[in-house]
Design a protein around this motif. Structure first.
Motif, short mmCIF file in Angstrom:
data_model
loop_
_atom_site.label_atom_id
_atom_site.label_comp_id
_atom_site.label_asym_id
_atom_site.label_seq_id
_atom_site.Cartn_x
_atom_site.Cartn_y
_atom_site.Cartn_z
N ASP A 48 8.56 -15.94 19.30
CA ASP A 48 8.53 -16.18 17.85
C ASP A 48 7.14 -15.96 17.29
O ASP A 48 6.97 -15.39 16.21
N THR A 49 6.14 -16.40 18.03
CA THR A 49 4.76 -16.23 17.58
C THR A 49 4.39 -14.75 17.55
O THR A 49 3.77 -14.28 16.59
N ALA A 50 4.78 -14.01 18.56
CA ALA A 50 4.48 -12.58 18.59
C ALA A 50 5.21 -11.84 17.47
O ALA A 50 4.64 -10.95 16.84
N ARG A 51 6.44 -12.23 17.20
CA ARG A 51 7.20 -11.61 16.11
C ARG A 51 6.53 -11.88 14.76
O ARG A 51 6.39 -10.99 13.92
N ALA A 52 6.10 -13.11 14.55
CA ALA A 52 5.44 -13.47 13.29
C ALA A 52 4.11 -12.73 13.14
O ALA A 52 3.77 -12.28 12.05
N LEU A 53 3.37 -12.60 14.25
CA LEU A 53 2.11 -11.88 14.20
C LEU A 53 2.33 -10.40 13.87
O LEU A 53 1.61 -9.82 13.06
N LYS B 35 4.86 -9.11 12.21
CA LYS B 35 5.28 -9.02 10.82
C LYS B 35 4.08 -9.15 9.88
O LYS B 35 3.95 -8.41 8.91
N SER B 36 3.19 -10.08 10.19
CA SER B 36 1.99 -10.27 9.38
C SER B 36 1.10 -9.03 9.41
O SER B 36 0.54 -8.63 8.38
N MET B 37 0.97 -8.41 10.58
CA MET B 37 0.16 -7.21 10.69
C MET B 37 0.76 -6.05 9.90
O MET B 37 0.03 -5.28 9.27
N ARG B 38 2.10 -5.92 9.93
CA ARG B 38 2.74 -4.86 9.14
C ARG B 38 2.53 -5.08 7.64
O ARG B 38 2.26 -4.13 6.90
N ILE B 39 2.63 -6.33 7.19
CA ILE B 39 2.41 -6.64 5.78
C ILE B 39 0.97 -6.33 5.39
O ILE B 39 0.71 -5.72 4.35
N LEU B 40 0.02 -6.76 6.23
CA LEU B 40 -1.39 -6.50 5.95
C LEU B 40 -1.67 -5.00 5.87
O LEU B 40 -2.36 -4.53 4.97
#
Length: 62
Positions: A29-34, A36-41
């Protein structure tokens, strides 16, 4: 005897073992959230770069 007992790579191994033992259920879950955050950034940075390229430059001194 323990002159060079704790070198940085020892601490790294201990950290990996602790993470593997205690946080293994939350790692996906942490890797998935990271990710997703990197794609948004990345997309926001690209949008800002594109917006700057499209705006005409104005001289603030005139």
């Amino acid at each position: 005897m323990l002159r060079n007992g704790l070198e940085p790579w020892h601490l790294l191994i201990v950290a990996v073992v602790v993470i593997a033992l205690f946080a293994s259920k939350k790692l996906p879950d942490t890797a998935r959230a990271l990710g997703k955050s990197m794609r948004i950034l990345k997309s926001e940075a690209k949008a800002m770069k594109d917006a700057d390229a499209q705006e005409p430059r104005t001289d603030p001194q005139t």
